[in-house]
Design a protein around this motif. Structure first.
Motif, PDB file in Angstrom:
ATOM      1  N   THR A 166     -15.969  13.729  24.705  1.00  0.00           N
ATOM      2  CA  THR A 166     -15.117  13.381  23.569  1.00  0.00           C
ATOM      3  C   THR A 166     -14.099  14.476  23.299  1.00  0.00           C
ATOM      4  N   VAL A 167     -14.567  15.715  23.261  1.00  0.00           N
ATOM      5  CA  VAL A 167     -13.682  16.856  23.030  1.00  0.00           C
ATOM      6  C   VAL A 167     -12.689  17.005  24.170  1.00  0.00           C
ATOM      7  N   LEU A 168     -13.178  16.923  25.389  1.00  0.00           N
ATOM      8  CA  LEU A 168     -12.315  17.105  26.558  1.00  0.00           C
ATOM      9  C   LEU A 168     -11.243  16.025  26.634  1.00  0.00           C
ATOM     10  N   THR A 169     -11.626  14.789  26.352  1.00  0.00           N
ATOM     11  CA  THR A 169     -10.671  13.692  26.397  1.00  0.00           C
ATOM     12  C   THR A 169      -9.536  13.910  25.393  1.00  0.00           C
ATOM     13  N   LYS A 170      -9.873  14.408  24.205  1.00  0.00           N
ATOM     14  CA  LYS A 170      -8.848  14.682  23.195  1.00  0.00           C
ATOM     15  C   LYS A 170      -7.901  15.779  23.659  1.00  0.00           C
ATOM     16  N   VAL A 171      -8.458  16.830  24.275  1.00  0.00           N
ATOM     17  CA  VAL A 171      -7.623  17.926  24.777  1.00  0.00           C
ATOM     18  C   VAL A 171      -6.665  17.416  25.842  1.00  0.00           C
ATOM     19  N   PHE A 172      -7.154  16.580  26.741  1.00  0.00           N
ATOM     20  CA  PHE A 172      -6.302  16.039  27.794  1.00  0.00           C
ATOM     21  C   PHE A 172      -5.283  15.056  27.231  1.00  0.00           C
ATOM     22  N   ALA A 173      -5.686  14.264  26.231  1.00  0.00           N
ATOM     23  CA  ALA A 173      -4.774  13.266  25.660  1.00  0.00           C
ATOM     24  C   ALA A 173      -3.566  13.925  25.014  1.00  0.00           C
ATOM     25  N   VAL A 174      -3.762  15.089  24.413  1.00  0.00           N
ATOM     26  CA  VAL A 174      -2.644  15.824  23.814  1.00  0.00           C
ATOM     27  C   VAL A 174      -1.584  16.125  24.867  1.00  0.00           C
ATOM     28  N   LYS A 175      -2.007  16.292  26.108  1.00  0.00           N
ATOM     29  CA  LYS A 175      -1.089  16.576  27.209  1.00  0.00           C
ATOM     30  C   LYS A 175      -0.686  15.306  27.966  1.00  0.00           C
TER      31      LYS A 175
END
Length: 260
Positions: A103-112
């Motif tokens: 969940t955390v990783l997906t959000k970090v990637f989505a920002v990019k």
């Protein structure tokens, strides 16, 4: 530094200067200002890799901070410029955390503007390289804060990590891929599938239904071509993140300098 590497850096810098007015990333960006530079870079890197295989992992990591390289199986869009400021705080806040869940990783990637598939595919770059003990030792010494071990880790693997990384060990390193530490292959996914993902963020991939399905698929040796094709697409996607072109940014002579 080897003479071929110094020459490589000079040629790349020169071609960047000559092409400063062009605005977009593209294949063969330097074809006019420096014909054949991609081949030159590839040949120079092949020489460097033969002398020191650990450079490959470092070069992959550099792609997160801008790199110039033609990969072995896909064409790289070139023409990026450096930002005017490098701040450690930005790296700490923007890069995916080593202990992050999906969940955390997906959000970090989505920002990019990167997808969940980009996340799991690019994690495959951990087929090369190592991690220092502090980035994962909590998993074998203090997982929930009471001196316990992460129960999801394969027991013998956890035992080995425990022996290698004492709580006060800040220097030792452990390969991210337990299967083939110096080959760019499916060893990372096979490690994760077997409960031997080193970082918390590695292990998290197998516990999510979507990323776990990809890990399971990549556990099969016949999926190597699929991974290579997916990796090429995701690397290109990542190469388009935060692009500075034309007269924006700068061509930094010393990339190792940062500002607190």
């Amino acid at each position: 530094m080897a003479s071929s590497t110094r020459f490589l850096i000079f040629v790349v810098a020169a071609s960047l200067v000559a092409s400063f007015a062009r605005a977009d990333l593209q294949y063969d960006f330097y074809n006019t200002s420096c014909p054949g530079v991609e081949t030159l870079v590839r040949d120079a890197l092949t020489e460097v890799f033969a002398a020191d295989s650990t450079v490959r992992a470092g070069l992959l990591r550099l792609h997160f901070h801008d790199c110039f390289s033609e990969g072995p199986d896909y064409l790289v869009e070139t023409g990026r410029r450096d930002g005017n400021v490098s701040m450690m705080a930005d790296a700490l806040s923007d890069l995916p955390p080593a202990d992050g869940n999906v969940t955390v990783l997906t959000k970090v990637f989505a920002v990019k503007n990167l997808t969940m598939k980009d996340l799991v595919v690019l994690s495959g770059a951990h087929t090369l390289g190592v991690a220092h003990c502090p980035s994962f030792s909590y998993r074998v010494h203090n997982y929930t804060g009471v001196g316990d071990e992460d129960p999801s880790m394969e027991p013998e693997y956890a035992e080995g990590l425990n022996a290698t990384c004492a709580p006060d060990n800040f220097a030792s390193v452990v390969p991210l891929d337990t299967v083939t530490t110096n080959e760019f292959d499916l060893g990372y996914f096979q490690s994760v599938y077997a409960g031997k993902g080193l970082l918390g963020s590695d292990d998290a991939l197998r516990h999510d239904s979507l990323t776990g399905a990809y890990v399971s698929l990549m556990n099969n040796a016949s999926s190597l071509d699929t991974f290579f094709a997916d990796f090429a697409v995701s690397m290109i996607n990542m190469g388009r993140v935060g692009v500075l072109t034309g007269t924006d940014g700068e061509i930094r002579a010393t990339c190792g300098i940062y500002v607190d």
